[in-house]
Design an enzyme around this catalytic site. Structure first.
Site, PDB file in Angstrom:
ATOM      1  N   LYS A   1      -1.735  -1.530  -3.657  1.00  0.00           N
ATOM      2  CA  LYS A   1      -2.694  -0.432  -3.743  1.00  0.00           C
ATOM      3  C   LYS A   1      -1.883   0.849  -3.838  1.00  0.00           C
ATOM      4  CE  LYS A   1      -6.118   2.316  -1.377  1.00  0.00           C
ATOM      5  NZ  LYS A   1      -6.557   2.814  -0.063  1.00  0.00           N
TER       6      LYS A   1
ATOM      7  N   TYR B   1       0.873  -1.184   0.000  1.00  0.00           N
ATOM      8  CA  TYR B   1       0.000   0.000   0.000  1.00  0.00           C
ATOM      9  C   TYR B   1       0.902   1.224   0.000  1.00  0.00           C
ATOM     10  CZ  TYR B   1      -3.966   2.903   1.830  1.00  0.00           C
ATOM     11  OH  TYR B   1      -4.940   3.849   2.039  1.00  0.00           O
TER      12      TYR B   1
END
Length: 294
Positions: A163, A135
């Site tokens: 992400k 992330y």
């Protein structure tokens, strides 16, 4: 992985009651809103205000979301902590709750070299049986995952994607290019402004904060893309541009999204972090809700 993670996952808000405590019944209602629009759930992330939740609350939020979804859609839970040790500790507990995958932001506050980030994520992935998404959100952590770093980490069998919430097309496309051809590794788009383009370029899913207030409108971008109607998908993206820009111009997204939800009649509570809306700002959000969401 229990199921392939594609489409829209909503970075769901964490609901609080009038005293500021976690409100499980209200959380279930927000999950049901998203399921009815065809969206999965990303819980305990930035829009979920993980940074003001204690460990017990993080687990309660995840358990509530998993139970309410009941296998009908993917559930990904955020587990990132400032140290490798604490990320693993939380990750192991979250994994036992039945999530489809977990995701972890980089450690924050202390600047880290790329090789240190590689070591951190490999140790987390080694310690967990549940698949892990990297992330990237450098504006909040101060640490940026570089494309070559992500390509190196993509070789780990338990790291299944990233992400990217850096907020730029250059960042998103950099990760897509760096991991092109890597099997069992997906890029998830974070910025609400790039949902359509992310799908066109090869993202498997998006994680959307805006879907809290516009679940169907955000899902329409994916639904039309999946059906092969790229022009209608692009138009669906354009349809939420005004909402996105106007709302996020008022305040940092968790608080602005929550205030909009409350003005829409949703029982979500106030944000916990030290944000306060002036009367003028609240009126601006009310006007945005009336213009775009009623």
């Amino acid at each position: 992985m229990k199921q392939n993670i594609t489409g829209v996952l909503t970075a769901v808000v964490t609901t609080f009651d009038a005293q500021g405590a976690f409100h499980p019944a209200a959380q279930r209602q927000q999950v049901r809103r998203q399921l009815s629009a065809g969206n999965g759930i990303f819980c305990g992330g930035t829009n979920g205000e993980f940074f003001v939740l204690n460990e017990r609350e993080k687990l309660a939020v995840t358990e509530t979301c998993v139970d309410e979804v009941a296998g009908r859609a993917p559930v990904v839970a955020h587990i990132g902590e400032i140290s490798t040790r604490e990320t693993i500790r939380l990750g192991r507990q979250v994994a036992r709750l039945g999530v489809d995958a977990v995701s972890a932001i980089t450690p924050w506050f202390v600047p880290l070299k790329q090789e240190e980030l590689i070591t951190h994520y490999r140790q987390v992935a080694d310690a967990l049986e549940t698949p892990l998404f990297l992330y990237n959100i450098p504006a909040r952590t101060g640490n940026t995952l570089q494309p070559e770093t992500v390509r190196a980490l993509a070789a780990h069998p338990n790291i299944i994607g990233i992400k990217d919430s850096a907020g730029s097309y250059d960042s998103l496309s950099g990760f897509l290019q760096a991991t092109q051809g890597v099997e069992n590794f997906n890029v998830l788009n974070g910025p609400d402004s790039l949902i359509h383009q992310g799908f066109v370029d090869g993202c498997s899913a998006c994680i959307s904060g805006l879907a809290n207030v516009a679940p169907q409108a955000i899902n329409d971008i994916w639904r039309h893309f999946q059906a092969g109607d790229l022009e209608t998908s692009r138009q669906a993206q354009e349809n939420v541009t005004g909402l996105r820009t106007d709302l996020y111009n008022v305040a940092f997204s968790p608080a602005a999204v929550k205030k909009a939800l409350a003005l829409m009649g949703q029982d979500v509570g106030e944000s916990r972090y030290a944000v306060r809306f002036s009367a003028d700002e609240e009126q601006r959000i009310r006007q945005i809700v009336n213009q775009y969401l009623q």
